[in-house]
Scaffold this active site. Structure first.
Site, PDB file in Angstrom:
ATOM      1  N   VAL A   1      -4.799  23.381  65.324  1.00 57.08           N
ATOM      2  CA  VAL A   1      -6.158  22.973  65.550  1.00 57.08           C
ATOM      3  C   VAL A   1      -7.360  23.616  64.914  1.00 57.08           C
ATOM      4  CG1 VAL A   1      -8.302  22.408  67.435  1.00 57.08           C
ATOM      5  CG2 VAL A   1      -5.640  21.888  68.131  1.00 57.08           C
TER       6      VAL A   1
ATOM      7  N   GLY B   1      -2.548  16.900  84.692  1.00 54.97           N
ATOM      8  CA  GLY B   1      -3.453  17.131  85.270  1.00 54.97           C
ATOM      9  C   GLY B   1      -4.937  17.695  84.361  1.00 54.97           C
TER      10      GLY B   1
ATOM     11  N   THR C   1       3.492  20.399  77.984  1.00 57.11           N
ATOM     12  CA  THR C   1       3.882  20.687  79.280  1.00 57.11           C
ATOM     13  C   THR C   1       5.338  20.571  79.428  1.00 57.11           C
ATOM     14  OG1 THR C   1       4.321  20.083  81.588  1.00 57.11           O
ATOM     15  CG2 THR C   1       3.424  18.316  80.266  1.00 57.11           C
TER      16      THR C   1
ATOM     17  N   ASP D   1       7.190  19.946  81.822  1.00 53.45           N
ATOM     18  CA  ASP D   1       7.605  18.807  82.530  1.00 53.45           C
ATOM     19  C   ASP D   1       8.013  17.669  81.814  1.00 53.45           C
ATOM     20  OD1 ASP D   1       7.636  20.565  84.640  1.00 53.45           O
ATOM     21  OD2 ASP D   1       5.508  19.864  85.446  1.00 53.45           O
TER      22      ASP D   1
ATOM     23  N   GLY E   1       9.830  21.071  87.860  1.00 58.09           N
ATOM     24  CA  GLY E   1       9.626  19.736  87.640  1.00 58.09           C
ATOM     25  C   GLY E   1       9.621  19.268  88.911  1.00 58.09           C
TER      26      GLY E   1
ATOM     27  N   GLN F   1      11.725  29.475  82.497  1.00 59.19           N
ATOM     28  CA  GLN F   1      11.654  28.260  81.722  1.00 59.19           C
ATOM     29  C   GLN F   1      10.413  27.907  81.148  1.00 59.19           C
ATOM     30  OE1 GLN F   1      13.672  24.891  84.412  1.00 59.19           O
ATOM     31  NE2 GLN F   1      12.826  26.644  85.414  1.00 59.19           N
ATOM     32  N   ARG F   2       9.205  28.735  81.282  1.00 59.17           N
ATOM     33  CA  ARG F   2       7.979  28.736  80.650  1.00 59.17           C
ATOM     34  C   ARG F   2       7.907  29.326  79.522  1.00 59.17           C
ATOM     35  NH1 ARG F   2       4.625  26.628  85.225  1.00 59.17           N
ATOM     36  NH2 ARG F   2       2.919  28.431  84.895  1.00 59.17           N
TER      37      ARG F   2
END
Ligand code: F6P
Length: 318
Positions: A23, A104, A125, A127, A169, A250-251
């Site tokens: 960006v 969200g 995300t 998820d 998740g 996992q993140r």
């Protein structure tokens, strides 16, 4: 000269930094002034905004997390919070906001857009639950889970054990399904499809009879308590069962090439859409195609996992 601000919001995902880089660099390339907002929507309310240059995003394409940091803002859920944030942006002459985050965050962005600021969303995300698009961070998370499955399978075979592996998740089984298929799991339990525990146990027992050395059961968090599942399986099969909850591992971590490329393409598209006068859209990606869809449509939509993937997981694990 146009101005845009960029922020990351909600749970972090690998590839957010690559998105910020895309960006910022695309904006500089197109002659748009660019500002970074720290701490997501919370920082927007508090005016934590600073100008960025091409150099601000050097050396981050390979880094997990987000250099802008992130938050789940309670204040931004209120109209007062959003109006304050809008006032701060207007005072700085910034009429565009790029929101990088999950469901969200995109919903928050959509509501903010009603106040007159142009909001461009980029789905990020682990998820992968944003409708109409792939999300940045999912591929990296699935590969992290896959690495864990490979390691756990080694020790499971050595001991002849069953493993219950809990993945993230809360309301979405995409990580569980993808990692389950790629990792050859015996069963995958996801929130979207009511699990049949009798079938899960029957399958384990059949496998044991056929001389299988291990069984891998993937469960998405929230479907079952992994510990209760372990106890039940151990009781019903008479076989030693262990649990591994992968959690926030996992993140993090360096984003995969897939996520870096998706981030780069989506970040560039977000700036192009601002330059072309598009308003309140989300950048979406499907296969090779990157396109814009109205944020309104995104917040009204719901993503369901592909049932075919569930079938594949079942068929190939007999
Ligand atoms: O980012 C989405 C997610 O990873 C969910 O899968 C998980 O339930 C949640 O975030 C955890 O959030 P937190 O880091 O706030 O505990």
């Amino acid at each position: 000269m146009q101005r845009l601000a960029v922020l990351t919001s909600g749970g972090d995902a690998s590839g957010m930094n690559a998105t910020i880089r895309a960006v910022v660099r695309s904006a500089v390339f197109r002659g748009v002034e660019v500002f970074g907002v720290h701490q997501g929507f919370e920082g927007l309310i508090n005016g934590e905004i600073e100008q960025m240059t091409a150099g601000s995003v050097a050396d981050i394409i390979h880094r997990g997390g987000t250099i802008l940091q992130t938050s789940r803002s309670e204040g931004f859920r209120t109209i007062e919070g959003r109006e304050k944030a809008g006032g701060l942006l207007r005072a700085m002459g910034i009429e565009n906001l790029v929101v990088i985050g999950g469901n969200g965050s995109l919903r928050g962005g959509h509501e903010f857009g009603q106040l007159g600021i142009n909001v461009i969303g980029i789905p990020a995300t682990i998820d992968n639950d944003v409708p109409y698009t792939a999300s940045i961070g999912f591929d990296t998370a699935v590969n992290t889970v896959l690495d864990a499955i490979n390691r756990l399978r080694d020790t499971a075979s050595s001991h002849g054990r069953i493993f219950v592996i809990e993945v993230m998740g809360r309301e979405c089984g995409e990580i569980a399904l993808a990692a389950g298929v790629a990792g050859g799991a015996e069963s995958v339990l996801i929130p979207e499809i009511k699990p049949d525990l009798t079938q899960v146990i029957e399958k384990i027992n059949q496998g044991i009879k056929r001389g299988k050395l291990h069984s891998i059961i993937i469960v998405a968090e929230g479907v079952y308590s992994a510990m209760e599942l372990r106890d039940k399986i151990q009781e019903e099969t008479g076989h030693e069962t262990r649990v591994s909850i992968l959690g926030h591992i996992q993140r993090g971590g360096t984003p995969t090439a897939v996520d870096r490329i998706l981030a780069s393409r989506m970040g560039k598209h977000a700036v192009d859409s601002i330059c072309q006068g598009e308003r309140n859209v989300m950048v979406a990606g499907e296969g090779d195609r990157i396109f814009s869809i109205p944020l309104q449509k995104v917040v009204n939509g719901k993503r369901m996992p592909e049932l075919e993937m569930y079938e594949i997981a079942k068929m190939l694990s007999i």
